[in-house]
Enzyme design. Structure first.
Site, mmCIF file in Angstrom:
data_model
loop_
_atom_site.group_PDB
_atom_site.id
_atom_site.type_symbol
_atom_site.label_atom_id
_atom_site.label_comp_id
_atom_site.label_asym_id
_atom_site.label_seq_id
_atom_site.Cartn_x
_atom_site.Cartn_y
_atom_site.Cartn_z
ATOM 1 N N LYS A 141 0.840 -1.212 0.000
ATOM 2 C CA LYS A 141 0.000 0.000 0.000
ATOM 3 C C LYS A 141 0.869 1.254 0.000
ATOM 4 C CE LYS A 141 -2.778 2.691 3.260
ATOM 5 N NZ LYS A 141 -1.891 3.731 3.797
ATOM 6 N N ASN A 142 1.864 1.296 0.890
ATOM 7 C CA ASN A 142 2.643 2.526 1.053
ATOM 8 C C ASN A 142 3.503 2.849 -0.168
ATOM 9 O OD1 ASN A 142 1.588 3.105 3.564
ATOM 10 N ND2 ASN A 142 3.158 1.984 4.680
ATOM 11 N N CYS A 165 -5.625 8.262 8.662
ATOM 12 C CA CYS A 165 -5.880 7.771 10.017
ATOM 13 C C CYS A 165 -5.584 8.830 11.062
ATOM 14 C CB CYS A 165 -5.003 6.549 10.300
ATOM 15 S SG CYS A 165 -5.514 5.093 9.410
ATOM 16 N N ARG A 172 0.394 14.677 12.615
ATOM 17 C CA ARG A 172 1.189 14.235 11.467
ATOM 18 C C ARG A 172 1.400 15.455 10.583
ATOM 19 N NH1 ARG A 172 -2.177 9.217 9.289
ATOM 20 N NH2 ARG A 172 -0.248 8.417 8.467
ATOM 21 N N ASP A 185 3.692 0.844 12.264
ATOM 22 C CA ASP A 185 2.476 0.236 11.717
ATOM 23 C C ASP A 185 2.220 -1.172 12.269
ATOM 24 O OD1 ASP A 185 1.714 2.393 10.241
ATOM 25 O OD2 ASP A 185 2.141 1.531 8.284
ATOM 26 N N ARG A 239 -8.990 0.464 3.510
ATOM 27 C CA ARG A 239 -8.037 1.414 2.926
ATOM 28 C C ARG A 239 -6.662 0.774 2.722
ATOM 29 N NH1 ARG A 239 -6.926 5.330 6.563
ATOM 30 N NH2 ARG A 239 -5.292 5.775 5.075
#
Length: 412
Positions: A18-19, A112, A117, A300, A392
């Site tokens: 995903k990242n 999220c 952030r 994570d 997601r």
């Protein structure tokens, strides 16, 4: 809905990262010709990005786990507010569109809620390349007459800022040197993609990256790396249920910190070239975890590991050094009998012999996955709500778990 207490058994295939994918799609906008990206995870964040690229004038052709992006018709530097504000990674469109048009305007990113952030390091970097930044009505506007290479030192290690500045600097005049960079595997993956398009980037994966600007980039074909966090998720699920699971299509090097910590707990992990097998014998031992940027233990993974620690023998501590607001999920897990307390950036978890099913609400993406694992390991039925968070970042998580024998189903 999960009926827990069944050991997971079988084989699971890991999807693309995903990242990586959420940065590679915006990166494709820097080229003059189409790019093909495969091993793409089928997740909501990819859907959102595809829609944003089409809104900007690009064309996308999507097949299973593959997308072709044709950036030729891109004629706008303002992605739609309602889409951009839904996902954190929409900020990569700033670096990409700034590089393409010397201008970008985008809604403050969502994603999220796991603490502060800020994107100050991104803004500092864009300004060092010659852009002016303003924030008006929740929109970040970045504009430059032209982008010129510079020496940029990040005050904190940031994956997002490292990737965004690589995108912005690719076609800047002269040389850009980025220092105190993030070293995550997805930073390297994005750099490899940009280099395949004709960029000149050296040093990705170390703390210093050198980018020599080029005039133009062309499309290419690229395969996204496997998702280290998805792999870690199924490793933890196997251990928490005392199962026997083979995890296929991984890069073991990316999982070293996770393998080390789980082995320390007594999880039995057998490594092969692109697979690994996870089993357990008896109750697991307590450990302490400190999250760090790669190659340290990934933030994570801390919520997922908390479930294992909650069932281990003894008192464990998790120190969260990346995001200070990342322990909200523990209040949900306490409904299952998890014994945990939070003191600042540290969670103290006292292991219990068993946990029981309960109705839970996912507070963010990884917390949602942790709640699913807790449900798999618990006695009785667990219900996890707000699963849009989970969608997601995880492709077909309930189908993959069903194949491993879990009693789990998605209900409206």
């Amino acid at each position: 809905m999960i009926n827990g207490g069944i050991p997971l058994k079988g084989t699971v295939e890991i999807s693309g990262a995903k990242n990586s994918a959420v940065a590679i799609l915006p990166a494709a906008l820097l080229a003059d010709t189409p790019s093909t990206i495969d091993n793409l995870p089928e997740i909501n964040d990819i859907e959102l990005l595809s829609k944003m690229i089409e809104y900007l004038g690009g064309k996308t052709i999507k097949k299973e786990h593959e997308i072709i992006i044709d950036p030729e018709g891109i004629n706008s530097f303002c992605p739609p507010h309602e889409l951009a504000s839904q996902m954190r990674a929409s900020y990569y469109l700033i670096g990409a569109l700034l590089s393409r048009f010397n201008e970008a305007a985008i809604a403050m990113p969502g994603g999220c809620n796991i603490g502060v952030r800020p994107i100050d390091q991104h803004i500092k970097g864009f300004e060092a390349l010659g852009a002016k930044t303003t924030i008006e009505h929740g929109i970040i506007k970045v504009k430059a007459d032209k982008l010129v290479g510079n020496h940029i030192y990040f005050d904190v290690v940031s994956v997002g800022a490292t990737i965004n500045l690589m995108l912005a600097a690719c076609k800047a005049e002269g040389t850009t040197i980025l220092e105190n960079c993030a070293k995550e595997p997805h930073v390297v993956d994005v750099a490899n993609f940009l280099n395949a398009m004709g960029a000149n980037i050296k040093g990705a994966g170390t703390d210093m990256i050198k980018i020599v600007g080029v005039d133009k980039l062309h499309g290419c074909k690229h395969t996204v790396i496997p998702d280290q966090i998805e792999a870690g998720t199924y490793m933890v699920a196997a251990a928490a249920t005392h199962g026997d699971v083979t995890i296929k299509g991984i890069i073991p090097k990316h999982l070293e910190s996770i393998i080390a910590k789980m082995s320390e707990m007594g999880v039995i992990i057998e490594e092969y070239d692109e697979d690994l097998k996870v089993t357990t014998a008896g109750r697991l031992k307590r450990v302490d975890i400190k999250t760090q940027p790669y190659p340290g233990f990934p933030t994570d993974m801390q919520q997922l590991m908390a479930v294992l620690l909650a069932l281990a023998d003894g008192v464990s501590m998790i120190t969260e050094n990346v995001y200070e607001g990342r322990f909200k999920y523990l209040d949900e897990l306490k409904k299952m009998g998890v014994n945990a307390k939070v003191e600042g950036r540290t969670a103290v978890i006292e292991g219990v012999e068993k946990i029981t099913g309960a109705p839970l609400k996912a507070t963010d993406l990884r917390a949602g996955a942790a709640m699913i694992i807790a449900g798999l390991a618990a006695n009785g039925v667990t219900e996890v709500k707000n699963i849009y968070h989970i969608d997601r970042g995880y492709e077909a998580i309930e189908k993959k778990l069903q194949k491993l024998g879990a009693d789990i189903k998605r209900v409206k």
